[in-house]
Design an enzyme around this catalytic site. Structure first.
Site, mmCIF file in Angstrom:
data_model
loop_
_atom_site.group_PDB
_atom_site.id
_atom_site.type_symbol
_atom_site.label_atom_id
_atom_site.label_comp_id
_atom_site.label_asym_id
_atom_site.label_seq_id
_atom_site.Cartn_x
_atom_site.Cartn_y
_atom_site.Cartn_z
ATOM 1 N N ARG A 172 0.843 -1.202 0.000
ATOM 2 C CA ARG A 172 0.000 0.000 0.000
ATOM 3 C C ARG A 172 0.874 1.246 0.000
ATOM 4 O O ARG A 172 2.038 1.188 0.371
ATOM 5 C CB ARG A 172 -0.811 0.074 1.299
ATOM 6 C CG ARG A 172 -2.086 -0.683 1.326
ATOM 7 C CD ARG A 172 -2.716 -0.443 2.693
ATOM 8 N NE ARG A 172 -3.609 -1.519 3.066
ATOM 9 C CZ ARG A 172 -4.929 -1.465 2.933
ATOM 10 N NH1 ARG A 172 -5.504 -0.371 2.461
ATOM 11 N NH2 ARG A 172 -5.677 -2.487 3.273
ATOM 12 N N GLY A 214 -1.921 -1.108 7.287
ATOM 13 C CA GLY A 214 -2.850 -2.162 6.878
ATOM 14 C C GLY A 214 -4.304 -1.728 6.832
ATOM 15 O O GLY A 214 -4.622 -0.528 6.836
ATOM 16 N N GLY A 259 -25.863 -8.680 7.141
ATOM 17 C CA GLY A 259 -25.038 -9.208 8.235
ATOM 18 C C GLY A 259 -25.049 -8.303 9.453
ATOM 19 O O GLY A 259 -24.604 -7.158 9.383
ATOM 20 N N ALA A 260 -25.606 -8.814 10.579
ATOM 21 C CA ALA A 260 -25.647 -8.032 11.823
ATOM 22 C C ALA A 260 -24.459 -8.368 12.704
ATOM 23 O O ALA A 260 -24.593 -8.661 13.892
ATOM 24 C CB ALA A 260 -26.953 -8.296 12.562
ATOM 25 N N VAL A 264 -20.164 -7.235 13.597
ATOM 26 C CA VAL A 264 -19.513 -6.013 14.082
ATOM 27 C C VAL A 264 -19.499 -4.913 13.016
ATOM 28 O O VAL A 264 -19.901 -3.769 13.274
ATOM 29 C CB VAL A 264 -18.055 -6.337 14.480
ATOM 30 C CG1 VAL A 264 -17.441 -5.178 15.197
ATOM 31 C CG2 VAL A 264 -18.006 -7.572 15.331
ATOM 32 N N ILE A 265 -19.050 -5.252 11.806
ATOM 33 C CA ILE A 265 -18.920 -4.235 10.762
ATOM 34 C C ILE A 265 -20.287 -3.664 10.400
ATOM 35 O O ILE A 265 -20.475 -2.443 10.329
ATOM 36 C CB ILE A 265 -18.225 -4.824 9.508
ATOM 37 C CG1 ILE A 265 -16.779 -5.179 9.843
ATOM 38 C CG2 ILE A 265 -18.294 -3.854 8.334
ATOM 39 C CD1 ILE A 265 -15.972 -5.754 8.704
ATOM 40 N N THR A 312 -20.593 -9.769 5.798
ATOM 41 C CA THR A 312 -20.883 -11.156 6.196
ATOM 42 C C THR A 312 -19.609 -11.922 6.543
ATOM 43 O O THR A 312 -19.537 -13.135 6.394
ATOM 44 C CB THR A 312 -21.648 -11.879 5.066
ATOM 45 O OG1 THR A 312 -20.922 -11.702 3.851
ATOM 46 C CG2 THR A 312 -23.045 -11.349 4.916
ATOM 47 N N ASP A 336 -4.810 -12.156 11.294
ATOM 48 C CA ASP A 336 -6.008 -12.651 10.609
ATOM 49 C C ASP A 336 -5.761 -13.835 9.672
ATOM 50 O O ASP A 336 -6.697 -14.549 9.326
ATOM 51 C CB ASP A 336 -6.658 -11.523 9.777
ATOM 52 C CG ASP A 336 -7.393 -10.514 10.633
ATOM 53 O OD1 ASP A 336 -7.287 -10.594 11.878
ATOM 54 O OD2 ASP A 336 -8.078 -9.636 10.071
ATOM 55 N N HIS A 372 -15.327 7.827 42.671
ATOM 56 C CA HIS A 372 -16.716 8.233 42.475
ATOM 57 C C HIS A 372 -16.748 9.685 42.016
ATOM 58 O O HIS A 372 -16.026 10.509 42.578
ATOM 59 C CB HIS A 372 -17.478 8.110 43.798
ATOM 60 C CG HIS A 372 -18.891 8.578 43.709
ATOM 61 N ND1 HIS A 372 -19.862 7.849 43.064
ATOM 62 C CD2 HIS A 372 -19.492 9.701 44.171
ATOM 63 C CE1 HIS A 372 -21.011 8.510 43.140
ATOM 64 N NE2 HIS A 372 -20.816 9.626 43.797
HETATM 65 P P1 NAI Z 1 -19.153 -11.122 11.416
HETATM 66 O O1 NAI Z 1 -18.695 -12.510 11.281
HETATM 67 O O2 NAI Z 1 -18.957 -10.375 12.688
HETATM 68 O O3 NAI Z 1 -20.736 -11.053 11.090
HETATM 69 C C1 NAI Z 1 -21.283 -11.480 9.867
HETATM 70 C C2 NAI Z 1 -22.782 -11.664 10.007
HETATM 71 O O4 NAI Z 1 -23.336 -11.896 8.707
HETATM 72 C C3 NAI Z 1 -23.167 -12.856 10.871
HETATM 73 O O5 NAI Z 1 -24.082 -12.435 11.857
HETATM 74 C C4 NAI Z 1 -23.786 -13.834 9.865
HETATM 75 O O6 NAI Z 1 -24.793 -14.635 10.426
HETATM 76 C C5 NAI Z 1 -24.346 -12.880 8.796
HETATM 77 N N1 NAI Z 1 -24.551 -13.488 7.479
HETATM 78 C C6 NAI Z 1 -23.715 -14.327 6.813
HETATM 79 N N2 NAI Z 1 -24.229 -14.665 5.611
HETATM 80 C C7 NAI Z 1 -25.425 -14.030 5.498
HETATM 81 C C8 NAI Z 1 -26.448 -13.984 4.474
HETATM 82 N N3 NAI Z 1 -26.343 -14.652 3.310
HETATM 83 N N4 NAI Z 1 -27.560 -13.223 4.705
HETATM 84 C C9 NAI Z 1 -27.683 -12.550 5.861
HETATM 85 N N5 NAI Z 1 -26.760 -12.557 6.848
HETATM 86 C C10 NAI Z 1 -25.637 -13.276 6.674
HETATM 87 O O7 NAI Z 1 -18.473 -10.361 10.189
HETATM 88 P P2 NAI Z 1 -18.139 -8.823 9.905
HETATM 89 O O8 NAI Z 1 -19.060 -7.919 10.646
HETATM 90 O O9 NAI Z 1 -18.102 -8.726 8.423
HETATM 91 O O10 NAI Z 1 -16.698 -8.650 10.505
HETATM 92 C C11 NAI Z 1 -15.602 -9.375 9.968
HETATM 93 C C12 NAI Z 1 -14.475 -9.512 10.961
HETATM 94 O O11 NAI Z 1 -13.892 -8.261 11.236
HETATM 95 C C13 NAI Z 1 -14.942 -10.103 12.271
HETATM 96 O O12 NAI Z 1 -14.080 -11.152 12.628
HETATM 97 C C14 NAI Z 1 -14.821 -8.961 13.252
HETATM 98 O O13 NAI Z 1 -14.441 -9.416 14.547
HETATM 99 C C15 NAI Z 1 -13.748 -8.068 12.629
HETATM 100 N N6 NAI Z 1 -14.009 -6.678 12.978
HETATM 101 C C16 NAI Z 1 -13.874 -6.287 14.270
HETATM 102 C C17 NAI Z 1 -14.186 -4.997 14.651
HETATM 103 C C18 NAI Z 1 -14.065 -4.632 16.085
HETATM 104 O O14 NAI Z 1 -13.375 -5.329 16.828
HETATM 105 N N7 NAI Z 1 -14.734 -3.585 16.545
HETATM 106 C C19 NAI Z 1 -14.629 -3.998 13.686
HETATM 107 C C20 NAI Z 1 -14.756 -4.526 12.371
HETATM 108 C C21 NAI Z 1 -14.450 -5.803 12.046
#
Ligand code: NAI
Length: 462
Positions: free
Chosen positions: A35, A40, A176-177, A179-180, A267, A309, A441
């Site tokens: 990059r 990263g 996808g509900a 973290v992101i 997702t 990762d 406090h």
């Molecule tokens: P994630 O694994 O946290 O969530 C993905 C969600 O998408 C799940 O709830 C899953 O059931 C859903 N899903 C999968 N396929 C689907 C479909 N076809 N239709 C509907 N829902 C579906 O993944 P995310 O949010 O993309 O994050 C990726 C990685 O990045 C994670 O390991 C996360 O820990 C990391 N991350 C951490 C952050 C933090 O620590 N604050 C911030 C951003 C990312």
């Protein structure tokens, strides 16, 4: 040809931290990064820029919802999206320059370009081949793809495109509900978009404490996010300005569709090691496509290590950082250690969500006897004064020994509060140890102490 003790491939939180620690331990170190800037995904297109937008959009929310009640009168600010993007970028720039400074300070060579490993002990960048006694692969992850969903980073976007939208969309669908999805979904919701989250499972944030999941979803709904749960996205169809998302409800297999200006696909992510030809080198992968490593982070090839990762475990910047430091210690002939049982995870929404250690589900599955100490932020004076009384702290402790096994927080500054529990767990503390520690406090951290008290004779303010 240059010759190094260590060449780190990738300068994300795992790679740059590994490089700095290697240099501090007296090893001649280079870090290869393709990059334009160091840091990263986390620094350039992930954690850091999203936190800038989370902060700005939270400030707007405070102005719109709480200022008047505090006696702060006047028109709420309007969104200057271009300026918000400039602010976001300057936050990124100061951090990436910071790493450049740290590299210079520690005499680490930044080799610019994309690396390949022609054979063990050699790293090729462009036409140059460098010798390396040790190689650390820290190449991170990329968004995983979803069948039927084509990402164009304009209308159908990953987190990368979502941070760079031309304008705030009127309607946004988040797939996808996790973290992101929830972090970025709540940013755009606060900035005025109508956000609908489509989630495959019946609960948001898989793996979290179920009570936290329910409270969190209720709070997000109150903030205006809509949820379609138990729905599998089948496909997206996009034009230049709009997209249609088709999904099937799991309960009855019925098919539905929804339109939006922007669709965020969140997702999950998958390990990234394109171009490294791992198989040819003899580096084994796990069934899930991660690089297989020993407990010293070494791959099947002697002298080639992998961290972050690309390996097993939670895809978290701080897990990669810890592994970066530990692998450097190992290479320097010392003892590298990561306590995988005490890795906090934080969702940076408002309120924040944070957890560490066991959940009630994992303890039940292992048939372990535990007790629960819970305290609501409604009983915390500071939280009430700051309009932050929603949420709670839950501490799980061993029923017999009182040793703290886990903690789950939803509420103000949860991402900071969790660390006193991490430190306690690292030292093998009991809930009583935490309860007997004087807490200033009025602070949010008193809620953590009260939850610890609730593991014993009871919280005071409930
Ligand atoms: P994630 O694994 O946290 O969530 C993905 C969600 O998408 C799940 O709830 C899953 O059931 C859903 N899903 C999968 N396929 C689907 C479909 N076809 N239709 C509907 N829902 C579906 O993944 P995310 O949010 O993309 O994050 C990726 C990685 O990045 C994670 O390991 C996360 O820990 C990391 N991350 C951490 C952050 C933090 O620590 N604050 C911030 C951003 C990312």
């Amino acid at each position: 040809m240059s010759s190094y003790d260590v060449i780190v491939i990738g300068s994300g939180p795992g790679g740059y931290v590994a490089a700095i620690r290697c240099a501090q331990l007296g090893l001649k170190t280079a870090c290869v990064e393709g990059r334009e800037t160091l840091g990263g995904t986390c620094l350039n297109t992930g954690c850091i820029p999203s936190k800038a937008l989370l902060h700005a959009s939270h400030m707007l929310h405070e102005a719109e919802h709480n200022f008047a009640e505090m006696g702060l009168k006047g028109k709420s600010p309007s969104v200057d999206w271009k300026q918000m993007q400039t602010y976001k970028q300057s936050t990124v720039d100061t951090n990436t320059k910071g790493i450049e400074f740290l590299f210079k300070k520690n005499k680490i060579d930044w080799v610019k370009g994309w690396a390949t490993i022609p054979e063990a002990g050699k790293v090729k960048v462009g036409d140059d081949v460098h010798e390396a006694k040790n190689i650390i692969i820290a190449t991170g992850s990329e968004p995983s793809s979803l069948p039927g969903v084509e990402v164009d980073e304009k209308v159908v976007v990953t987190s990368t495109g979502a941070l760079e939208l031309g304008k705030v969309p009127n309607k946004m669908i988040v797939i996808g509900a996790g973290v992101i999805g929830l972090e970025l979904g709540s940013v755009y919701s606060r900035l005025g978009a109508q956000v609908t989250v489509i989630e495959f499972l019946d609960a948001i944030t898989p793996g979290m404490d179920p009570e936290v999941q329910k409270t969190f979803q209720r709070m997000l709904k109150k903030q205006g996010l809509e949820f379609i749960m138990g729905a599998a996205v089948q496909k997206t169809e996009a034009t230049k300005t709009k997209a249609k998302v088709t999904y099937k409800l799991r309960k009855d297999d019925s098919e539905h569709s929804l339109d939006a200006d922007v669709v965020l696909v969140a997702t999950g992510r998958k390990p990234y090691y394109d171009g490294l030809d791992l198989e040819k080198l003899g580096i084994r992968l796990t069934k899930r496509g991660q690089i297989a490593i020993t407990k010293n982070w070494e791959t099947d090839v002697k002298g080639i290590y992998a961290i972050g990762d690309v390996t097993e475990g939670p895809m978290l910047a701080h897990k990669a950082e810890d592994e970066g430091m530990a692998v450097a210690e190992v290479i320097a002939g010392k003892h590298g250690h990561v306590n995988y049982g005490v890795i906090p995870s934080v969702i940076y929404t408002h309120p924040e969500v944070a957890s560490v250690g066991e959940t009630e589900e994992t303890l039940k599955a292992e048939d372990r006897a535990y007790k629960v100490g819970k305290f609501s932020f409604m009983g915390n004076a500071r939280a009430k004064a700051n309009f932050a009384g929603d949420g709670f702290v839950k501490i799980l402790a061993d029923k017999e020994t009182d040793r703290i096994l886990g903690c789950h927080i939803i509420g103000p500054a949860a991402g900071d509060l969790i660390h006193e529990v991490c430190v306690a767990m690292e030292f093998g503390a009991s809930a009583q140890d935490l309860a007997m520690t004087c807490h200033a406090h009025p602070t949010y951290s008193e809620a953590v102490r009260e939850a610890a008290l609730a593991c014993g004779d009871g919280a005071i303010h409930m």
